[in-house]
Design a protein around this motif. Structure first.
Motif, mmCIF file in Angstrom:
data_model
loop_
_atom_site.group_PDB
_atom_site.id
_atom_site.type_symbol
_atom_site.label_atom_id
_atom_site.label_comp_id
_atom_site.label_asym_id
_atom_site.label_seq_id
_atom_site.Cartn_x
_atom_site.Cartn_y
_atom_site.Cartn_z
ATOM 1 N N SER A 58 0.729 -1.150 -0.158
ATOM 2 C CA SER A 58 -0.129 -0.033 -0.004
ATOM 3 C C SER A 58 0.898 1.423 0.027
ATOM 4 O O SER A 58 2.246 1.090 0.379
ATOM 5 C CB SER A 58 -0.799 0.039 1.337
ATOM 6 O OG SER A 58 -0.046 0.118 2.499
ATOM 7 N N GLY A 59 0.293 2.328 -0.128
ATOM 8 C CA GLY A 59 0.947 3.804 -0.212
ATOM 9 C C GLY A 59 1.159 4.021 1.197
ATOM 10 O O GLY A 59 2.380 4.281 1.598
ATOM 11 N N THR A 60 0.300 3.429 2.100
ATOM 12 C CA THR A 60 0.566 3.727 3.588
ATOM 13 C C THR A 60 1.811 2.966 4.269
ATOM 14 O O THR A 60 2.704 3.520 4.757
ATOM 15 C CB THR A 60 -0.487 3.350 4.306
ATOM 16 O OG1 THR A 60 -1.807 3.698 3.827
ATOM 17 C CG2 THR A 60 -0.521 3.827 6.003
ATOM 18 N N ASP A 162 4.643 12.576 -0.798
ATOM 19 C CA ASP A 162 3.673 11.929 -0.931
ATOM 20 C C ASP A 162 2.889 11.910 -2.273
ATOM 21 O O ASP A 162 2.132 13.042 -2.356
ATOM 22 C CB ASP A 162 2.632 11.801 0.211
ATOM 23 C CG ASP A 162 1.554 11.177 0.174
ATOM 24 O OD1 ASP A 162 1.199 10.554 -0.854
ATOM 25 O OD2 ASP A 162 0.685 11.044 1.138
ATOM 26 N N GLU A 165 -1.515 10.374 -5.087
ATOM 27 C CA GLU A 165 -2.386 11.016 -5.945
ATOM 28 C C GLU A 165 -1.821 11.452 -7.297
ATOM 29 O O GLU A 165 -2.461 12.116 -7.935
ATOM 30 C CB GLU A 165 -3.260 12.142 -5.115
ATOM 31 C CG GLU A 165 -3.883 11.504 -3.837
ATOM 32 C CD GLU A 165 -4.669 12.525 -3.124
ATOM 33 O OE1 GLU A 165 -4.902 13.662 -3.643
ATOM 34 O OE2 GLU A 165 -5.060 12.133 -2.163
ATOM 35 N N SER A 186 0.683 5.424 -4.703
ATOM 36 C CA SER A 186 -0.495 4.291 -4.276
ATOM 37 C C SER A 186 -1.147 3.751 -5.500
ATOM 38 O O SER A 186 -1.334 4.613 -6.431
ATOM 39 C CB SER A 186 -1.333 5.154 -3.449
ATOM 40 O OG SER A 186 -2.531 4.270 -3.080
ATOM 41 N N LYS A 191 -7.277 5.291 -7.259
ATOM 42 C CA LYS A 191 -6.086 6.228 -7.649
ATOM 43 C C LYS A 191 -5.942 6.096 -9.089
ATOM 44 O O LYS A 191 -6.767 5.550 -9.928
ATOM 45 C CB LYS A 191 -4.679 5.706 -6.954
ATOM 46 C CG LYS A 191 -4.886 5.867 -5.651
ATOM 47 C CD LYS A 191 -4.823 7.242 -4.987
ATOM 48 C CE LYS A 191 -5.232 7.550 -3.570
ATOM 49 N NZ LYS A 191 -4.787 6.882 -2.472
HETATM 50 C C1 LIG Z 1 -4.200 7.107 -0.897
HETATM 51 C C2 LIG Z 1 -3.371 8.106 -0.215
HETATM 52 C C3 LIG Z 1 -2.319 7.275 0.470
HETATM 53 C C4 LIG Z 1 -2.454 5.921 0.905
HETATM 54 O O1 LIG Z 1 -2.359 5.081 -0.026
HETATM 55 P P1 LIG Z 1 -3.082 3.582 0.267
HETATM 56 O O2 LIG Z 1 -2.375 2.854 -1.095
HETATM 57 O O3 LIG Z 1 -4.318 3.640 0.135
HETATM 58 O O4 LIG Z 1 -2.604 3.121 1.312
HETATM 59 C C5 LIG Z 1 -1.696 8.316 0.937
HETATM 60 N N1 LIG Z 1 -1.578 9.593 0.795
HETATM 61 C C6 LIG Z 1 -2.535 10.025 0.162
HETATM 62 C C7 LIG Z 1 -2.597 11.538 -0.236
HETATM 63 C C8 LIG Z 1 -3.347 9.384 -0.594
HETATM 64 O O5 LIG Z 1 -4.312 9.800 -1.512
#
Ligand SMILES: *Cc1c(COP(=O)(O)O)cnc(C)c1O
Length: 377
Positions: A58-60, A162, A165, A186, A191
């Motif tokens: 994941s992005g997280t 980050d 998006e 992400s 997305k």
């Molecule tokens: C979606 C998002 C994340 C987290 O990504 P995941 O893949 O959902 O964990 C982090 N930062 C921003 C700005 C996001 O929009």
């Protein structure tokens, strides 16, 4: 039930299934394998082979890894953009560190470089030098990343970008995600491209990538038995998901163009309506993928405010969403320090995200036009 128009649904290109089938046919139903290598390779080519990229779950989790690699520890402070999704800041707390929130500026809606520098000096005066900065390219709009990155360099603080998006966005022709010490992508379902769920960590060197890979795969020391000297995570992407990612890479540029066309559509639609502005690039240095098109509504000039418009659209089975609630206003972060001037709070109180998927159809746009034109006549 009539057809629902969604904010940002997944949009398959066509060859995703082929790569997923390859995974089944070769029995690579594990968190390693040819699709992961292929997807990472595709992403590295996309970033002009100047980066090393690790695909994760994941992005997280990629933010969590970036903070780990920036040596963020219990009790440290991390400066984070306030106007963003909670996932930008949550991993700071996983490490026992404290987020300090920074407000946005009006041109890009992202981290204000002036407020950032003020906060850094203030924290240093206070006796705690921040360990990292998390800047966000929200809604795909590049932040003033040249200024922010020179501030990070000046004070020797790690910069985490980050770009969850902002895949496909750029600043002065350079891709978002490539400016920081680490970049974050992400591939969540909503997305710009999706692997159903997933993310990536953009690294500047193979050493960084290898360290991240080590942590993301349970931190196994080099031994015949399982031996661990540090705490690891189970954060690797699945080879099945990566197959979807490979297919999505084939249509990434096309999908960015389609989202940008949506933004043009909304600009034309709202041009005649006084009091509503469509969020767009501040000048030619900024190139947004326009992941979501957002508007702000001047309550004094319009028949409906942002909340009333959202309810009207909902009645017509059209999904829209308030802008991100600034994190310094979230109950869970109420005790965190905040530096700001009220920009993100204004945006939250007056803005709205509109249906922006790359699969948004002509008949759907016509329906949206009709409702908007009637509402603001
Ligand atoms: C979606 C998002 C994340 C987290 O990504 P995941 O893949 O959902 O964990 C982090 N930062 C921003 C700005 C996001 O929009």
């Amino acid at each position: 039930m009539s057809h629902r128009i969604l904010l940002s649904p997944p949009h398959m290109g066509g060859s995703e299934k082929k790569y997923v089938e390859d995974a089944f046919n070769s029995n690579w139903i594990v968190p390693m394998g040819p699709n992961i290598n292929g997807f990472e390779n595709d992403l590295e080519i996309y970033f002009k082979n100047e980066k090393k990229i690790l695909c994760v779950s994941s992005g997280t989790s990629s933010i969590h890894l970036a903070l780990n690699l920036s040596d963020v520890k219990n009790g440290d402070e991390v400066l984070c953009q306030s106007f963003t999704f909670a996932a930008s800041a949550n991993p700071i707390t996983y490490l026992g560190a404290k987020p300090v929130f920074i407000d946005s500026e009006k041109d890009t809606w992202n981290m204000c470089p002036k407020t950032l520098e003020k906060a850094i000096n203030d924290r240093i005066d206070f006796g705690v030098k921040p360990k990292a900065i998390i800047v966000v390219h929200l809604y795909g709009m590049p932040a003033k990343i040249d200024k922010i990155s020179s501030i990070a360099k000046k004070y020797k603080i790690n910069l985490i970008e980050d770009s969850a998006e902002a895949l496909g966005s750029s600043f002065k022709q350079r891709k978002c995600g490539s400016f920081g010490d680490y970049g974050v992508l992400s591939f969540n379902g909503n997305k710009i491209i999706t692997t159903s769920g997933g993310g990536a960590l953009i690294c500047n060197s193979i050493e960084q990538k290898n360290k991240a890979l080590f942590l993301a795969t349970q931190a196994k020391d080099n031994a015949p038995h399982y031996q661990h000297s540090v705490i690891g995570y189970n954060y690797r992407m699945s080879n099945v998901s990566a197959g979807i990612g490979r297919g999505q890479m084939e249509v990434l540029d096309k999908h960015v163009q389609l989202r940008r066309n949506n933004n043009e559509f909304y600009k034309n639609l709202f041009r005649k309506i006084e009091g509503i502005s469509v969020f767009e690039e501040y000048n030619k240095d900024f190139f947004s993928n326009h992941w979501l098109t957002c508007i702000t509504i001047d309550k004094n000039k319009c028949l409906l405010d942002n909340n009333q418009l959202r309810i009207l659209l909902e009645k017509n089975n059209i999904e829209s969403r308030p802008l991100w609630k600034p994190l310094h206003l979230q109950p869970v972060f109420k005790n965190c320090t905040f530096y700001g001037t009220g920009v993100s709070e204004y945006l939250f109180n007056n803005g709205l995200c509109l249906p922006s998927g790359s699969s948004l159809k002509k008949f759907e746009k016509e329906k949206i036009s009709k409702i908007i034109n009637n509402a603001f006549k």
